[in-house]
Scaffold this motif. Structure first.
Motif, PDB file in Angstrom:
ATOM      1  N   GLU A  93      39.526  38.935  40.133  1.00  0.00           N
ATOM      2  CA  GLU A  93      38.385  38.519  39.335  1.00  0.00           C
ATOM      3  C   GLU A  93      38.722  37.278  38.521  1.00  0.00           C
ATOM      4  O   GLU A  93      39.827  37.173  37.967  1.00  0.00           O
ATOM      5  N   PRO A  94      37.810  36.336  38.436  1.00  0.00           N
ATOM      6  CA  PRO A  94      38.026  35.193  37.542  1.00  0.00           C
ATOM      7  C   PRO A  94      37.935  35.648  36.092  1.00  0.00           C
ATOM      8  O   PRO A  94      37.419  36.722  35.795  1.00  0.00           O
ATOM      9  N   THR A 103      36.451  30.102  39.258  1.00  0.00           N
ATOM     10  CA  THR A 103      35.990  31.014  40.305  1.00  0.00           C
ATOM     11  C   THR A 103      36.618  30.645  41.644  1.00  0.00           C
ATOM     12  O   THR A 103      37.051  31.522  42.404  1.00  0.00           O
ATOM     13  N   GLU A 107      39.287  32.874  44.128  1.00  0.00           N
ATOM     14  CA  GLU A 107      39.106  33.070  45.570  1.00  0.00           C
ATOM     15  C   GLU A 107      40.331  32.589  46.342  1.00  0.00           C
ATOM     16  O   GLU A 107      40.748  33.222  47.323  1.00  0.00           O
TER      17      GLU A 107
END
Length: 516
Positions: A93-94, A103, A107
């Motif tokens: 999770e960011p 973000t 990823e």
């Protein structure tokens, strides 16, 4: 300057990051385990645990390894707790209020983790459940321009020692041990209770039931061997020689197992009844030890066969909820370590300049999927009642992923609302004008629709319930009105309401025929 989660700076040489630190300490790997469980006594156990509290943990953790190897119940119950973690989905999770760049970084790091064997890594880290800590050596290598761990190897806890509660590698040349290189280790410390690391593992509590159980199993084996067979008594005549006596003794000793033997003439063997002993005390002690082991590891006994006599479905569900609580607590501790000691070094080596508070977070999905039927019934009612329910929350609770921008989605079927009577008349007229054969006469349709409005239905209901309404006006209680309703039911003028309902059903049926 790059620093790891403990604030230690980046190694001065890149080769230190790429090489295994333990490779230079060959004496550790070549040392054979001593297996202190062999001939273990309570006194020896006290000596081992006391030494661990002083930092000499090798014997304690060799004993813990023996426990998992020799005690099938401990191995099975601890395996349940470890495997429960592997069954969880994880995500990266960011940070909160993440920017587009943050973000994207989350990823990208998630893709890096996908290149690692996370299932094996998490399983090895879960070894800290019993031992209190688990250490994985992490040499690095470059893939293009990206620094990634090339492998993570679990190292036995007996390779380490504690110096002022700092974990260090044992060394033949340095009695204080070798400090762990920064960026080269994942050390997951699992706290089952508060205290120094050598005392927080589950095995510290399991070791005493293990010892008592082994004593009981040994005693039970001796009981079965001695008292499971009848007493053999050999008799020799007066004047027997030593050789004849030895022959008789060998025959008595072997006849219980071989069921055959020879003895000199004049000698005899008598079989006496076995002593009136029972195995129950030994079996009870073994069961007590296993119940205690289950309580320590899983928080209860009703999710195993150890307490089958008192198990009930309801209590089993309660104990299963306890197991979920333990799983969630284990997962949260594990996720913190992965974030600090695996994700953070990846970010530091490849994206320097990111601060710890903006680093992506490793998380397990601990949300339980709710009942779809229950939510389908309750959410529309809550929304109609004015509750402002976020769509993302509903997706999270039901574990249904949100659809992408251009992704096809399921759509509710379009229900045709009941047509007004005037619309019904208009459509019938159009069909009649076009020459179609109508399912009923136009006049019948017109008459059926006359008076089908809310006022007519309310008037009919008021007329039918007039006696009860009058009684309530005169001060009757709700209970009295209910009794009166039952008494007056046959006398109520329900003809108007019956006629109205019949006409509504007729119109609905007619509309269905025309619409079909």
């Amino acid at each position: 300057m790059l620093v790891d989660h403990n604030g230690q700076p980046f190694p001065s040489r890149t080769s230190d990051l790429q090489d295994e630190q333990t490779a230079a300490l060959g004496g550790i790997a070549s040392r054979w385990p001593e297996h202190p469980s062999r001939g273990l006594t309570p006194q020896r156990l006290v000596e081992i645990t006391d030494a661990a509290e002083r930092g000499e943990i090798a014997a304690q953790h060799e004993l813990f390894a023996d426990m998992e190897e020799k005690d099938g119940h401990i191995a099975t119950e601890l395996g349940k707790r470890k495997l429960a973690l592997l069954g969880l989905e994880w995500q990266l999770e960011p940070p909160p209020n993440a920017s587009a760049a943050e973000t994207k970084l989350a990823e990208e790091v998630a893709e890096w983790l996908d290149n690692l064997d996370m299932e094996d890594i998490l399983f090895d880290m879960a070894d800290a459940l019993g031992h209190g800590f688990a250490a994985l050596e992490m040499p690095w290598d470059t893939t293009g321009k990206v620094w990634l761990p090339k492998k993570l190897e679990h190292r036995p806890q007996s390779w380490f020692q504690f110096t002022t509660n700092e974990l260090r590698l044992r060394s033949d040349s340095n009695h204080e041990g070798e400090a762990l290189r920064p960026f080269s280790w994942i050390v997951h410390k699992h706290k089952s209770r508060s205290g120094i690391t050598p005392r927080v593992g589950l095995h510290r509590a399991l070791v005493w039931p293990f010892v008592f159980k082994n004593y009981s199993v040994r005693d039970l084996a001796e009981f079965l061997e001695i008292y499971g067979l009848p007493m053999r008594l050999g008799k020799y005549p007066p004047g027997a020689t030593e050789k004849e006596k030895a022959t008789l003794l060998r025959a008595v000793a072997s006849i219980g197992h071989s069921a055959a033997g020879i003895i000199p003439d004049g000698m005899e063997i008598e079989f006496q009844a076995a002593a009136n002993g029972t195995h129950e005390p030994f079996a009870w002690m073994v069961e007590w030890a296993e119940r205690t082991e289950s309580k320590i590891i899983l928080g209860g006994t009703l999710t195993t066969q150890a307490d089958g006599k008192s198990s009930t479905n309801a209590l089993g569900k309660v104990h299963d909820e306890v197991r979920k609580d333990l799983r969630n607590a284990d997962a949260k501790q594990l996720a913190r370590t992965v974030t600090a000691q695996l994700v953070w070094p990846m970010v530091q080596l490849n994206k320097p300049g990111i601060t710890p508070d903006r680093c992506p977070r490793f998380r397990f999905n601990l949300t339980e999927a709710e009942s779809l039927e229950q939510f389908a019934n309750s959410l529309p009612k809550l929304a109609q009642g004015g509750m402002r329910i976020p769509v993302s929350w509903a997706h999270e609770r039901l574990q249904i992923p949100m659809a992408g921008k251009d992704e096809p989605i399921l759509m509710p079927s379009k229900l045709t609302p009941p047509a007004p009577v005037e619309s019904l008349r208009y459509r019938v007229a159009l069909k009649a004008e076009s020459g179609e054969v109508l399912p009923t006469d136009q006049v019948a349709v017109d008459k059926a629709g006359d008076g089908l409005d809310g006022n007519a239905i309310e008037d009919a209901a008021a007329k039918m319930l007039a006696p009860v309404i009058e009684a309530l006006k005169q001060g009757a209680s709700p209970e009295q009105a209910q009794d009166m309703l039952a008494e007056l039911f046959d006398q109520m003028p329900e003809q108007d309401m019956t006629e109205l309902l019949a006409r509504v059903i007729f119109v609905a049926d007619l509309w269905g025929r025309i619409s079909g």
